[in-house]
Design a protein around this motif. Structure first.
Motif, short mmCIF file in Angstrom:
data_model
loop_
_atom_site.label_atom_id
_atom_site.label_comp_id
_atom_site.label_asym_id
_atom_site.label_seq_id
_atom_site.Cartn_x
_atom_site.Cartn_y
_atom_site.Cartn_z
N LEU A 152 -95.35 70.64 24.95
CA LEU A 152 -94.22 71.49 24.60
C LEU A 152 -93.74 72.25 25.83
O LEU A 152 -92.54 72.29 26.13
CB LEU A 152 -94.62 72.47 23.49
N LEU A 153 -94.68 72.84 26.56
CA LEU A 153 -94.32 73.59 27.76
C LEU A 153 -93.67 72.68 28.79
O LEU A 153 -92.65 73.03 29.40
CB LEU A 153 -95.56 74.25 28.35
N HIS A 154 -94.27 71.50 28.97
CA HIS A 154 -93.74 70.54 29.94
C HIS A 154 -92.30 70.15 29.61
O HIS A 154 -91.41 70.19 30.46
CB HIS A 154 -94.64 69.30 29.97
N ASN A 155 -92.10 69.78 28.35
CA ASN A 155 -90.77 69.32 27.95
C ASN A 155 -89.75 70.44 27.89
O ASN A 155 -88.58 70.24 28.23
CB ASN A 155 -90.85 68.61 26.59
N PHE A 156 -90.18 71.63 27.48
CA PHE A 156 -89.24 72.74 27.44
C PHE A 156 -88.83 73.15 28.85
O PHE A 156 -87.69 73.54 29.09
CB PHE A 156 -89.87 73.93 26.70
N THR A 157 -89.77 73.02 29.81
CA THR A 157 -89.43 73.30 31.20
C THR A 157 -88.35 72.36 31.69
O THR A 157 -87.41 72.76 32.39
CB THR A 157 -90.68 73.19 32.10
N LEU A 162 -81.93 70.97 32.55
CA LEU A 162 -80.75 70.18 32.21
C LEU A 162 -79.50 71.03 32.34
O LEU A 162 -79.52 72.23 32.10
CB LEU A 162 -80.84 69.64 30.79
N THR A 163 -78.39 70.38 32.72
CA THR A 163 -77.11 71.09 32.73
C THR A 163 -76.67 71.32 31.28
O THR A 163 -77.17 70.64 30.35
CB THR A 163 -76.04 70.27 33.45
N PRO A 164 -75.77 72.26 31.04
CA PRO A 164 -75.28 72.46 29.68
C PRO A 164 -74.75 71.18 29.04
O PRO A 164 -74.98 70.93 27.85
CB PRO A 164 -74.17 73.50 29.85
N THR A 165 -74.07 70.38 29.84
CA THR A 165 -73.54 69.12 29.32
C THR A 165 -74.66 68.17 28.93
O THR A 165 -74.63 67.56 27.86
CB THR A 165 -72.64 68.45 30.39
N GLU A 166 -75.65 68.03 29.78
CA GLU A 166 -76.78 67.14 29.50
C GLU A 166 -77.54 67.60 28.25
O GLU A 166 -77.97 66.79 27.43
CB GLU A 166 -77.72 67.08 30.71
N LEU A 201 -82.64 61.05 31.86
CA LEU A 201 -83.82 60.19 31.98
C LEU A 201 -84.58 60.47 33.27
O LEU A 201 -85.82 60.49 33.29
CB LEU A 201 -83.41 58.72 31.90
N ARG A 202 -83.85 60.68 34.35
CA ARG A 202 -84.50 60.95 35.64
C ARG A 202 -85.29 62.26 35.57
O ARG A 202 -86.41 62.34 36.08
CB ARG A 202 -83.46 61.02 36.76
N LYS A 203 -84.73 63.25 34.95
CA LYS A 203 -85.40 64.55 34.87
C LYS A 203 -86.65 64.48 34.00
O LYS A 203 -87.64 65.19 34.24
CB LYS A 203 -84.42 65.61 34.36
N PHE A 204 -86.61 63.65 32.95
CA PHE A 204 -87.79 63.46 32.10
C PHE A 204 -88.74 62.40 32.66
O PHE A 204 -89.82 62.20 32.12
CB PHE A 204 -87.36 63.04 30.69
N ASN A 205 -88.27 61.72 33.72
CA ASN A 205 -89.05 60.64 34.32
C ASN A 205 -89.35 59.54 33.30
O ASN A 205 -90.46 59.02 33.21
CB ASN A 205 -90.36 61.16 34.92
N LYS A 206 -88.33 59.18 32.53
CA LYS A 206 -88.43 58.13 31.52
C LYS A 206 -87.36 57.08 31.78
O LYS A 206 -86.36 57.32 32.47
CB LYS A 206 -88.28 58.70 30.11
N SER A 207 -87.57 55.90 31.18
CA SER A 207 -86.62 54.82 31.42
C SER A 207 -85.67 54.59 30.25
O SER A 207 -84.71 53.83 30.37
CB SER A 207 -87.38 53.51 31.71
N SER A 208 -85.94 55.21 29.11
CA SER A 208 -85.05 55.04 27.95
C SER A 208 -85.06 56.28 27.07
O SER A 208 -86.03 57.06 27.07
CB SER A 208 -85.47 53.82 27.12
N VAL A 209 -83.97 56.44 26.33
CA VAL A 209 -83.85 57.57 25.40
C VAL A 209 -84.94 57.52 24.34
O VAL A 209 -85.44 58.54 23.87
CB VAL A 209 -82.45 57.58 24.75
N GLN A 210 -85.33 56.29 23.94
CA GLN A 210 -86.34 56.11 22.90
C GLN A 210 -87.70 56.68 23.31
O GLN A 210 -88.54 56.95 22.46
CB GLN A 210 -86.49 54.63 22.54
#
Length: 237
Positions: A152-157, A162-166, A201-210
């Motif tokens: 939770l802390l990791h993802n909330f950070t 993220l920008t407001p738009t993102e 995706l880059r900020k979460f270091n993931k390759s897909s929304v899923q």
């Protein structure tokens, strides 16, 4: 016989099981059974009247959570009482909830007489006597909670980066809007939305929304964002 015997209250809705515990306790001269209750309500009343040292508390009484509710109420007003939970089949959630409320130990109802007496005395003398499988459950649950909190802390950070738009795009994705629908709602081209999602995706270091959305939902991020609209800027480009 000891001058000050350990006073035990039994809270058990099955009369045969309750009688068994009475017989077990009666065989030890250091222990006195001060009452037997058949419901959480009755157990709470008898605890107030008899002021036991130890309570053997069935988890499932008039309903599946009655023993836990009674435990919470008793310990709220009588924190010095030691509660040993009783059940026929322990689950990780129930075990952890019982200890979270302040229960001292947890016994399966088919445990031998010696184990019951030991649990009563260990509780009375503040000796740790958790059965190995129960201790394991508690350890696993604390580990699970820590993992969840870290996640939770990791993802909330990341969300705060993220920008407001993102952030607005991500919220729409978590609401299961398609990319085409999001483009129409935000009046942007597909290429623009693709760029925004790629940045997320880059900020979460993931390759897909899923890979992102299910985790955020499990951590109740959509609800957190809904409650914290004033904390994380949403909606401006």
């Amino acid at each position: 016989m000891s001058a000050d015997r350990i006073k035990v209250l039994i809270v058990e809705d099955d009369p045969l099981i309750g009688k068994r515990y009475q017989m077990i306790l009666s065989k030890d001269e250091d222990i006195e059974c001060v009452g037997v209750a058949a419901s959480g309500y009755e157990g709470t009343m008898l605890a107030a009247l008899n002021k036991p040292d130890i309570i053997l508390m069935d988890v499932e009484l008039e309903d599946k959570q009655a023993g836990l509710r009674a435990t919470a109420e008793i310990l709220n007003y009588m924190p010095e009482v030691k509660v040993v939970m009783l059940t026929v089949c322990e689950t990780d959630d129930t075990v952890f909830r019982a200890f979270e409320l302040g229960a001292t130990n947890y016994l399966l109802k088919n445990m031998p007489a010696g184990a019951v007496l030991d649990a009563v005395k260990d509780a009375y003398y503040d000796r740790s006597s958790l059965h190995a499988n129960i201790a394991g459950k508690i350890t696993r649950e604390f580990k699970r909670i820590k993992t969840t909190e870290d996640s939770l802390l990791h993802n909330f950070t990341i969300l705060t980066q993220l920008t407001p738009t993102e952030l607005e795009v991500l919220e729409l994705l978590m609401k299961d809007y398609t990319r085409q629908e999001i483009c129409k709602m935000r009046h942007v081209e597909q290429s623009t939305l693709k760029t925004q999602i790629n940045s997320i995706l880059r900020k979460f270091n993931k390759s897909s929304v899923q890979e992102i959305v299910p985790v955020l939902r499990e951590l109740h991020i959509p609800q957190i964002l809904a409650q914290r609209k004033g904390t994380l800027p949403v909606g401006s480009k």
